[in-house]
Design a protein around this motif. Structure first.
Motif, PDB file in Angstrom:
ATOM      1  N   ARG A  61       0.830  -1.221   0.000  1.00  0.00           N
ATOM      2  CA  ARG A  61       0.000   0.000   0.000  1.00  0.00           C
ATOM      3  C   ARG A  61       0.857   1.259   0.000  1.00  0.00           C
ATOM      4  O   ARG A  61       0.434   2.298  -0.501  1.00  0.00           O
ATOM      5  N   GLY A  62       2.062   1.169   0.549  1.00  0.00           N
ATOM      6  CA  GLY A  62       2.963   2.311   0.570  1.00  0.00           C
ATOM      7  C   GLY A  62       3.899   2.367  -0.618  1.00  0.00           C
ATOM      8  O   GLY A  62       4.754   3.250  -0.701  1.00  0.00           O
ATOM      9  N   ASN A  63       3.747   1.472  -1.556  1.00  0.00           N
ATOM     10  CA  ASN A  63       4.674   1.359  -2.686  1.00  0.00           C
ATOM     11  C   ASN A  63       4.048   1.835  -3.996  1.00  0.00           C
ATOM     12  O   ASN A  63       4.204   1.218  -5.028  1.00  0.00           O
ATOM     13  N   THR A  64       3.346   2.943  -3.948  1.00  0.00           N
ATOM     14  CA  THR A  64       2.744   3.507  -5.156  1.00  0.00           C
ATOM     15  C   THR A  64       3.611   4.651  -5.668  1.00  0.00           C
ATOM     16  O   THR A  64       4.469   5.176  -4.949  1.00  0.00           O
ATOM     17  N   ALA A  65       3.352   5.067  -6.887  1.00  0.00           N
ATOM     18  CA  ALA A  65       4.113   6.190  -7.452  1.00  0.00           C
ATOM     19  C   ALA A  65       3.947   7.444  -6.596  1.00  0.00           C
ATOM     20  O   ALA A  65       4.927   8.147  -6.318  1.00  0.00           O
ATOM     21  N   ASP A  66       2.732   7.729  -6.142  1.00  0.00           N
ATOM     22  CA  ASP A  66       2.500   8.911  -5.307  1.00  0.00           C
ATOM     23  C   ASP A  66       3.218   8.817  -3.964  1.00  0.00           C
ATOM     24  O   ASP A  66       3.772   9.795  -3.482  1.00  0.00           O
ATOM     25  N   MET A  67       3.194   7.629  -3.373  1.00  0.00           N
ATOM     26  CA  MET A  67       3.793   7.454  -2.046  1.00  0.00           C
ATOM     27  C   MET A  67       5.319   7.446  -2.103  1.00  0.00           C
ATOM     28  O   MET A  67       5.965   7.705  -1.096  1.00  0.00           O
ATOM     29  N   THR A  68       5.905   7.145  -3.239  1.00  0.00           N
ATOM     30  CA  THR A  68       7.360   7.027  -3.328  1.00  0.00           C
ATOM     31  C   THR A  68       7.991   8.112  -4.200  1.00  0.00           C
ATOM     32  O   THR A  68       9.157   8.004  -4.564  1.00  0.00           O
ATOM     33  N   THR A  69       7.248   9.152  -4.479  1.00  0.00           N
ATOM     34  CA  THR A  69       7.762  10.218  -5.337  1.00  0.00           C
ATOM     35  C   THR A  69       9.031  10.861  -4.784  1.00  0.00           C
ATOM     36  O   THR A  69       9.897  11.291  -5.538  1.00  0.00           O
ATOM     37  N   HIS A  70       9.178  10.899  -3.457  1.00  0.00           N
ATOM     38  CA  HIS A  70      10.370  11.492  -2.838  1.00  0.00           C
ATOM     39  C   HIS A  70      11.452  10.454  -2.540  1.00  0.00           C
ATOM     40  O   HIS A  70      12.426  10.748  -1.858  1.00  0.00           O
ATOM     41  N   LEU A  71      11.266   9.232  -3.063  1.00  0.00           N
ATOM     42  CA  LEU A  71      12.233   8.153  -2.841  1.00  0.00           C
ATOM     43  C   LEU A  71      12.744   7.563  -4.147  1.00  0.00           C
ATOM     44  O   LEU A  71      13.358   6.497  -4.141  1.00  0.00           O
ATOM     45  N   GLY A  72      12.455   8.212  -5.248  1.00  0.00           N
ATOM     46  CA  GLY A  72      12.918   7.691  -6.525  1.00  0.00           C
ATOM     47  C   GLY A  72      11.973   6.699  -7.173  1.00  0.00           C
ATOM     48  O   GLY A  72      12.336   6.032  -8.128  1.00  0.00           O
ATOM     49  N   GLY A  73      10.756   6.584  -6.673  1.00  0.00           N
ATOM     50  CA  GLY A  73       9.758   5.714  -7.293  1.00  0.00           C
ATOM     51  C   GLY A  73       9.580   4.391  -6.577  1.00  0.00           C
ATOM     52  O   GLY A  73      10.328   4.047  -5.655  1.00  0.00           O
ATOM     53  N   PRO A  74       8.561   3.649  -7.010  1.00  0.00           N
ATOM     54  CA  PRO A  74       8.224   2.385  -6.354  1.00  0.00           C
ATOM     55  C   PRO A  74       9.281   1.299  -6.569  1.00  0.00           C
ATOM     56  O   PRO A  74      10.065   1.340  -7.510  1.00  0.00           O
ATOM     57  N   GLU A  75       9.245   0.340  -5.677  1.00  0.00           N
ATOM     58  CA  GLU A  75      10.078  -0.851  -5.798  1.00  0.00           C
ATOM     59  C   GLU A  75       9.312  -1.909  -6.585  1.00  0.00           C
ATOM     60  O   GLU A  75       8.083  -1.864  -6.675  1.00  0.00           O
ATOM     61  N   THR A  76      10.034  -2.905  -7.094  1.00  0.00           N
ATOM     62  CA  THR A  76       9.390  -4.046  -7.740  1.00  0.00           C
ATOM     63  C   THR A  76       8.753  -4.919  -6.657  1.00  0.00           C
ATOM     64  O   THR A  76       9.081  -4.785  -5.467  1.00  0.00           O
ATOM     65  N   GLU A  77       7.886  -5.826  -7.035  1.00  0.00           N
ATOM     66  CA  GLU A  77       7.281  -6.754  -6.072  1.00  0.00           C
ATOM     67  C   GLU A  77       8.360  -7.573  -5.367  1.00  0.00           C
ATOM     68  O   GLU A  77       8.279  -7.795  -4.155  1.00  0.00           O
ATOM     69  N   THR A  78       9.376  -7.980  -6.091  1.00  0.00           N
ATOM     70  CA  THR A  78      10.477  -8.728  -5.485  1.00  0.00           C
ATOM     71  C   THR A  78      11.180  -7.888  -4.431  1.00  0.00           C
ATOM     72  O   THR A  78      11.521  -8.385  -3.348  1.00  0.00           O
ATOM     73  N   GLN A  79      11.399  -6.608  -4.709  1.00  0.00           N
ATOM     74  CA  GLN A  79      12.046  -5.719  -3.744  1.00  0.00           C
ATOM     75  C   GLN A  79      11.164  -5.496  -2.515  1.00  0.00           C
ATOM     76  O   GLN A  79      11.668  -5.411  -1.394  1.00  0.00           O
ATOM     77  N   VAL A  80       9.854  -5.386  -2.714  1.00  0.00           N
ATOM     78  CA  VAL A  80       8.933  -5.202  -1.588  1.00  0.00           C
ATOM     79  C   VAL A  80       8.963  -6.427  -0.681  1.00  0.00           C
ATOM     80  O   VAL A  80       9.027  -6.308   0.550  1.00  0.00           O
ATOM     81  N   ILE A  81       8.935  -7.599  -1.269  1.00  0.00           N
ATOM     82  CA  ILE A  81       8.999  -8.839  -0.474  1.00  0.00           C
ATOM     83  C   ILE A  81      10.325  -8.907   0.278  1.00  0.00           C
ATOM     84  O   ILE A  81      10.359  -9.264   1.467  1.00  0.00           O
ATOM     85  N   ALA A  82      11.415  -8.545  -0.377  1.00  0.00           N
ATOM     86  CA  ALA A  82      12.726  -8.555   0.287  1.00  0.00           C
ATOM     87  C   ALA A  82      12.752  -7.551   1.442  1.00  0.00           C
ATOM     88  O   ALA A  82      13.321  -7.830   2.501  1.00  0.00           O
ATOM     89  N   ARG A  83      12.140  -6.391   1.264  1.00  0.00           N
ATOM     90  CA  ARG A  83      12.075  -5.391   2.342  1.00  0.00           C
ATOM     91  C   ARG A  83      11.279  -5.953   3.527  1.00  0.00           C
ATOM     92  O   ARG A  83      11.677  -5.813   4.679  1.00  0.00           O
ATOM     93  N   HIS A  84      10.147  -6.571   3.245  1.00  0.00           N
ATOM     94  CA  HIS A  84       9.325  -7.177   4.290  1.00  0.00           C
ATOM     95  C   HIS A  84      10.134  -8.206   5.076  1.00  0.00           C
ATOM     96  O   HIS A  84      10.130  -8.199   6.318  1.00  0.00           O
ATOM     97  N   GLU A  85      10.843  -9.071   4.370  1.00  0.00           N
ATOM     98  CA  GLU A  85      11.660 -10.091   5.037  1.00  0.00           C
ATOM     99  C   GLU A  85      12.773  -9.450   5.863  1.00  0.00           C
ATOM    100  O   GLU A  85      13.098  -9.921   6.948  1.00  0.00           O
ATOM    101  N   ARG A  86      13.343  -8.363   5.350  1.00  0.00           N
ATOM    102  CA  ARG A  86      14.378  -7.642   6.097  1.00  0.00           C
ATOM    103  C   ARG A  86      13.793  -7.055   7.378  1.00  0.00           C
ATOM    104  O   ARG A  86      14.405  -7.148   8.444  1.00  0.00           O
ATOM    105  N   TYR A  87      12.610  -6.462   7.300  1.00  0.00           N
ATOM    106  CA  TYR A  87      11.964  -5.905   8.494  1.00  0.00           C
ATOM    107  C   TYR A  87      11.725  -6.989   9.538  1.00  0.00           C
ATOM    108  O   TYR A  87      11.882  -6.744  10.733  1.00  0.00           O
ATOM    109  N   LEU A  88      11.346  -8.180   9.105  1.00  0.00           N
ATOM    110  CA  LEU A  88      11.156  -9.294  10.042  1.00  0.00           C
ATOM    111  C   LEU A  88      12.482  -9.719  10.668  1.00  0.00           C
ATOM    112  O   LEU A  88      12.551  -9.977  11.874  1.00  0.00           O
ATOM    113  N   ARG A  89      13.545  -9.780   9.865  1.00  0.00           N
ATOM    114  CA  ARG A  89      14.870 -10.170  10.382  1.00  0.00           C
ATOM    115  C   ARG A  89      15.415  -9.157  11.374  1.00  0.00           C
ATOM    116  O   ARG A  89      16.153  -9.515  12.288  1.00  0.00           O
TER     117      ARG A  89
END
Length: 165
Positions: A19-47
């Motif tokens: 939900r936080g990985n949209t073009a509008d939500m990531t405009t100040h971060l260089g744009g959205p991540e791919t689905e693979t990157q989002v899953i990797a971020r989620h796993e990193r947050y858990l670790r």
């Protein structure tokens, strides 16, 4: 708005990152991540919770997950520090959620400082709401810098909060 709470990031929070990985939500971060990157971020947050490398939280308003806020170990101008980052989903923006969450995060970081005196935040200079959150939480604006993130050149404000006071 009910009381804003922070709870540790959990396995069920992947959709919140989406939900936080949209073009509008990531405009100040260089744009959205791919689905693979989002899953990797989620796993990193858990670790983070498993290896004590960082702390990632879900912002909760009543029964609703409305954003994420994290801090991690970093070095700021040759000093061991923490860096914070956050997002609030569009339907919860403008209600002070991030400001409340950042104050709660400061309390957690202060309790776990382990010799780190500073908490930093580096919002894009054009991100008025995130810069206002830093100001409201008592951070000091001490400079700015340019950095490449997600293949985009970002111009960021450097905010610091002294955890020792």
């Amino acid at each position: 708005m009910s009381e804003i709470l922070l709870r540790p990031w959990s396995g069920g929070d992947l959709d919140l990152l989406r939900r936080g990985n949209t073009a509008d939500m990531t405009t100040h971060l260089g744009g959205p991540e791919t689905e693979t990157q989002v899953i990797a971020r989620h796993e990193r947050y858990l670790r983070f919770w498993e290896n004590d490398e960082a702390r990632s939280f879900t912002m909760v308003d009543g029964a609703d997950s409305v954003g994420a806020i994290c801090y991690w170990k970093t070095t700021w101008h040759k000093e061991d520090a923490f860096e914070a980052g956050w997002f609030v989903v569009p339907e919860a923006q403008g209600r002070g959620v991030a400001s409340i969450a950042l104050v709660l995060l400061i309390d957690d970081a202060r309790a776990r400082a382990e010799g780190r005196r500073l908490l930093t935040a580096l919002p894009d200079k054009r991100n008025g709401p995130s810069n206002a959150v830093c100001r409201k939480a008592g951070f000091a604006l001490v400079g700015n810098r340019f950095e490449t993130f997600r293949r985009a050149e970002l111009s960021m404000n450097e905010w610091i909060f002294d955890l020792s006071i």
